[in-house]
Every structure is written in C-alpha cells, then in structure tokens.
Write an enzyme that holds these catalytic residues in place. Structure first.
Site, PDB file in Angstrom:
ATOM      1  N   ASP A   1      -3.378  11.609  -2.034  1.00  0.00           N
ATOM      2  CA  ASP A   1      -3.478  13.073  -2.131  1.00  0.00           C
ATOM      3  C   ASP A   1      -4.005  13.452  -3.520  1.00  0.00           C
ATOM      4  O   ASP A   1      -3.481  12.969  -4.531  1.00  0.00           O
ATOM      5  CB  ASP A   1      -2.103  13.720  -1.907  1.00  0.00           C
ATOM      6  CG  ASP A   1      -1.560  13.408  -0.509  1.00  0.00           C
ATOM      7  OD1 ASP A   1      -2.341  12.909   0.329  1.00  0.00           O
ATOM      8  OD2 ASP A   1      -0.363  13.665  -0.255  1.00  0.00           O
TER       9      ASP A   1
ATOM     10  N   TYR B   1      -9.190   7.110   6.597  1.00  0.00           N
ATOM     11  CA  TYR B   1      -9.811   8.198   5.829  1.00  0.00           C
ATOM     12  C   TYR B   1     -11.199   7.807   5.344  1.00  0.00           C
ATOM     13  O   TYR B   1     -12.111   8.620   5.312  1.00  0.00           O
ATOM     14  CB  TYR B   1      -8.930   8.551   4.613  1.00  0.00           C
ATOM     15  CG  TYR B   1      -7.904   9.617   4.888  1.00  0.00           C
ATOM     16  CD1 TYR B   1      -7.086   9.545   6.010  1.00  0.00           C
ATOM     17  CD2 TYR B   1      -7.747  10.694   4.034  1.00  0.00           C
ATOM     18  CE1 TYR B   1      -6.125  10.521   6.260  1.00  0.00           C
ATOM     19  CE2 TYR B   1      -6.800  11.680   4.279  1.00  0.00           C
ATOM     20  CZ  TYR B   1      -5.987  11.582   5.386  1.00  0.00           C
ATOM     21  OH  TYR B   1      -5.038  12.544   5.629  1.00  0.00           O
TER      22      TYR B   1
ATOM     23  N   THR C   1     -10.447   2.077   5.559  1.00  0.00           N
ATOM     24  CA  THR C   1      -9.225   2.771   5.984  1.00  0.00           C
ATOM     25  C   THR C   1      -9.654   3.888   6.945  1.00  0.00           C
ATOM     26  O   THR C   1     -10.837   4.197   7.055  1.00  0.00           O
ATOM     27  CB  THR C   1      -8.489   3.392   4.771  1.00  0.00           C
ATOM     28  OG1 THR C   1      -9.150   4.602   4.391  1.00  0.00           O
ATOM     29  CG2 THR C   1      -8.446   2.444   3.589  1.00  0.00           C
TER      30      THR C   1
ATOM     31  N   GLU D   1       4.937   4.773   3.562  1.00  0.00           N
ATOM     32  CA  GLU D   1       4.465   6.095   3.980  1.00  0.00           C
ATOM     33  C   GLU D   1       5.642   7.054   3.944  1.00  0.00           C
ATOM     34  O   GLU D   1       6.734   6.713   4.374  1.00  0.00           O
ATOM     35  CB  GLU D   1       3.865   5.986   5.393  1.00  0.00           C
ATOM     36  CG  GLU D   1       3.558   7.294   6.073  1.00  0.00           C
ATOM     37  CD  GLU D   1       2.655   8.237   5.260  1.00  0.00           C
ATOM     38  OE1 GLU D   1       1.600   7.815   4.782  1.00  0.00           O
ATOM     39  OE2 GLU D   1       3.041   9.414   5.109  1.00  0.00           O
TER      40      GLU D   1
ATOM     41  N   LYS E   1      -4.553  20.847  -8.623  1.00  0.00           N
ATOM     42  CA  LYS E   1      -4.141  21.762  -9.708  1.00  0.00           C
ATOM     43  C   LYS E   1      -3.669  20.976 -10.933  1.00  0.00           C
ATOM     44  O   LYS E   1      -2.924  20.013 -10.797  1.00  0.00           O
ATOM     45  CB  LYS E   1      -2.992  22.658  -9.232  1.00  0.00           C
ATOM     46  CG  LYS E   1      -3.417  23.611  -8.137  1.00  0.00           C
ATOM     47  CD  LYS E   1      -2.362  24.662  -7.901  1.00  0.00           C
ATOM     48  CE  LYS E   1      -2.844  25.645  -6.872  1.00  0.00           C
ATOM     49  NZ  LYS E   1      -1.944  25.769  -5.724  1.00  0.00           N
TER      50      LYS E   1
ATOM     51  N   ASP F   1     -12.638   9.242  -2.104  1.00  0.00           N
ATOM     52  CA  ASP F   1     -13.955   9.908  -2.116  1.00  0.00           C
ATOM     53  C   ASP F   1     -13.893  11.120  -3.038  1.00  0.00           C
ATOM     54  O   ASP F   1     -14.859  11.858  -3.135  1.00  0.00           O
ATOM     55  CB  ASP F   1     -14.354  10.343  -0.705  1.00  0.00           C
ATOM     56  CG  ASP F   1     -13.473  11.470  -0.208  1.00  0.00           C
ATOM     57  OD1 ASP F   1     -12.260  11.449  -0.499  1.00  0.00           O
ATOM     58  OD2 ASP F   1     -13.990  12.396   0.446  1.00  0.00           O
TER      59      ASP F   1
ATOM     60  N   GLU G   1       0.870  -1.182   0.000  1.00  0.00           N
ATOM     61  CA  GLU G   1       0.000   0.000   0.000  1.00  0.00           C
ATOM     62  C   GLU G   1       0.901   1.224   0.000  1.00  0.00           C
ATOM     63  O   GLU G   1       1.764   1.365   0.867  1.00  0.00           O
ATOM     64  CB  GLU G   1      -0.922   0.037   1.227  1.00  0.00           C
ATOM     65  CG  GLU G   1      -1.839   1.263   1.171  1.00  0.00           C
ATOM     66  CD  GLU G   1      -2.740   1.482   2.394  1.00  0.00           C
ATOM     67  OE1 GLU G   1      -3.586   2.381   2.334  1.00  0.00           O
ATOM     68  OE2 GLU G   1      -2.564   0.774   3.400  1.00  0.00           O
TER      69      GLU G   1
HETATM   70  N1  SAH Z   1      -4.287   5.340   3.146  1.00  0.00           N
HETATM   71  C1  SAH Z   1      -4.606   6.061   4.367  1.00  0.00           C
HETATM   72  C2  SAH Z   1      -4.054   7.486   4.371  1.00  0.00           C
HETATM   73  C3  SAH Z   1      -4.542   8.372   3.247  1.00  0.00           C
HETATM   74  S1  SAH Z   1      -3.799  10.003   3.262  1.00  0.00           S
HETATM   75  C4  SAH Z   1      -6.100   6.060   4.589  1.00  0.00           C
HETATM   76  O1  SAH Z   1      -6.846   5.784   3.642  1.00  0.00           O
HETATM   77  O2  SAH Z   1      -6.535   6.309   5.719  1.00  0.00           O
HETATM   78  C5  SAH Z   1      -2.515   9.789   2.058  1.00  0.00           C
HETATM   79  C6  SAH Z   1      -1.212   9.334   2.677  1.00  0.00           C
HETATM   80  O3  SAH Z   1      -0.285   9.106   1.645  1.00  0.00           O
HETATM   81  C7  SAH Z   1      -0.571  10.364   3.613  1.00  0.00           C
HETATM   82  O4  SAH Z   1      -0.265   9.751   4.835  1.00  0.00           O
HETATM   83  C8  SAH Z   1       0.674  10.836   2.855  1.00  0.00           C
HETATM   84  O5  SAH Z   1       1.720  11.230   3.719  1.00  0.00           O
HETATM   85  C9  SAH Z   1       0.991   9.617   2.013  1.00  0.00           C
HETATM   86  N2  SAH Z   1       1.656   9.919   0.748  1.00  0.00           N
HETATM   87  C10 SAH Z   1       1.288  10.856  -0.138  1.00  0.00           C
HETATM   88  N3  SAH Z   1       2.115  10.879  -1.193  1.00  0.00           N
HETATM   89  C11 SAH Z   1       3.037   9.907  -0.986  1.00  0.00           C
HETATM   90  C12 SAH Z   1       4.174   9.463  -1.718  1.00  0.00           C
HETATM   91  N4  SAH Z   1       4.507  10.020  -2.882  1.00  0.00           N
HETATM   92  N5  SAH Z   1       4.890   8.457  -1.201  1.00  0.00           N
HETATM   93  C13 SAH Z   1       4.556   7.886  -0.016  1.00  0.00           C
HETATM   94  N6  SAH Z   1       3.498   8.279   0.732  1.00  0.00           N
HETATM   95  C14 SAH Z   1       2.746   9.282   0.263  1.00  0.00           C
END
Ligand code: SAH
Length: 212
Positions: free
Chosen positions: A117, A193, A191, A68, A121, A153, A43
């Site tokens: 994320d 989120y 998850t 992460e 943009k 979402d 993941e």
């Molecule tokens: N999957 C979790 C968190 C979602 S938030 C859930 O569903 O609850 C997105 C997470 O991805 C954040 O913790 C952020 O720090 C991480 N993240 C974002 N871009 C990333 C990247 N390029 N490499 C590793 N982690 C990343």
C-alpha cells in the site's frame, strides 16, 4: 486490497492446514515447524498468494510464509490453493506491526514486499512497509546479510524506498524502474497486482537491499 467482509472467511481459514492459527506460539520455532533447517522467507501483504505459492513449488528447499492482514483476502489465497498443501508453505493472518511477536531475532533469510500500500500522504509515511521504522523491524528478524526484495509500480513509493534504505543503514544491491525489460527481471514471478498493472502499461520497479 480490501474486500468486503466475507462471513465464511473465518471458518475456511480456521479449517486450512496451510494457515498457522496461533503464530505467536511459533516464535523461534519455525525451523521445527517446517521440520528442516532450510532458509525461511516471508512475503508481507501477500494478497491472493500467487507469488509465494509459485516460489514454494519451484524451490522445495526454501520455506515460505505468507502474511496478510485481512481474512477476506487470505480466504482467496486459501481457496486458490484448494486441496493442495505444500510442505514448505504456510500462511498467517496478521498485521506486519506484530512481526516481532511471531519471529525471533535472525530467524528469517528474506522479506518480500510486493505492491505494498503506497500511503501517499506525507503524514502516513511511517505506515509504508519500506519506511525506516519497518526496515529496523525487518533488521531484527532477518539473519546477518538478510535481504529485502520489493516490487511496485508506484514511482513515488519506489523513490521514497530508495531513500529510506541508506537512511536506515541498509545497502542497496540492485534496482530497476523497468523490471520487465531488465536483466533483474530474469526468472521474475509475477504477482496478481503486477499482472494487472503491467497490462495497463505501468513499468514495474524492483529493488533488492541487504540489511546493514
Ligand atoms: N502482494 C500482492 C498484493 C498486493 S496489495 C500482489 O502483489 O498481488 C497489498 C496487500 O498487503 C493487501 O492485500 C493488504 O491487505 C496487505 N497489507 C497491507 N498492509 C499490511 C500490513 N501492515 N500487514 C499485513 N498485510 C498488509
């Protein structure tokens, strides 16, 4: 997700047997590290890690690696796990950009992205974890017929992802824009989120795609 810098994060992470400290030294050796030939699933952006930890408990015959980028967030995952260690679960602190330094060609069976994320943009499209440049990165480290499973979402990000998949030569196997009222949601693992956003009433989107 971005948390305040937490001074103890580094120390706690370095002391955790679940966190791989030098992931680049594991390139091409992940099956040896798990000590078996079971499939390996990752993941990317695991946040606090609930999804992967539950999967690892439910499926002892599958190996899981959570990735992460922030130590402050990984700290939460490590703390949630507490004293527990699972033989089929490891965490790594790294940026997705570096996946190829850590995983060899065709080493993995599946990539999960949950609530990535959105980078809204236009000029940041390439940073979205479902953009074609990331898909081509996953394509290298995934086995033949390897899968990507993505939940969000965010409708704009979901529609963007639906368009990127065929553009990257991948096959869309399934999709829904309301996972919690769809057969695709059977045996769904929430998850952190997902719980938060669905409590607010946001429908959850999911797609499953197979590499080309
Ligand atoms: N999957 C979790 C968190 C979602 S938030 C859930 O569903 O609850 C997105 C997470 O991805 C954040 O913790 C952020 O720090 C991480 N993240 C974002 N871009 C990333 C990247 N390029 N490499 C590793 N982690 C990343």
């Amino acid at each position: 997700m971005r948390l305040r810098n937490i001074p103890r994060a580094k120390q706690v992470i370095e002391a955790s047997p679940t966190v791989i400290q030098n992931p680049e030294s594991c390139l091409g050796r992940w099956h040896d590290i798990f000590g078996n030939q079971n499939p390996i699933q990752i993941e990317i952006g695991m946040g606090k890690g609930r999804f992967l930890t539950e999967l690892a408990k439910k499926n002892p015959d599958i190996n899981y690696i959570g990735i992460e980028k922030y130590t402050s967030v990984l700290l939460r995952a490590v703390e949630k796990l507490g004293e527990e260690t699972l033989p089929n679960l490891y965490f790594i602190c790294m940026f997705a950009e570096n996946l190829e330094k850590v995983f060899a060609k065709e080493e993995l069976d599946r990539v999960y992205l949950n609530f990535s994320d959105p980078w809204p943009k236009d000029r940041h499209q390439k940073r979205r974890l479902t953009s074609r440049n990331y898909l081509s990165l996953y394509e290298k480290i995934l086995k033949k017929d390897g899968l990507l499973e993505f939940k969000t979402d965010n409708l704009a990000l979901f529609d963007f992802s639906l368009a990127e998949i065929p553009a990257a030569g991948w096959k869309l196997l399934a999709q829904t824009k309301d996972l919690h009222h769809d057969p695709l949601g059977a045996r769904n693992i929430m998850t952190e989120y997902e719980e938060r956003f669905s409590e607010k009433g946001n429908p959850i989107c999911k797609l499953i795609a197979q590499k080309g």
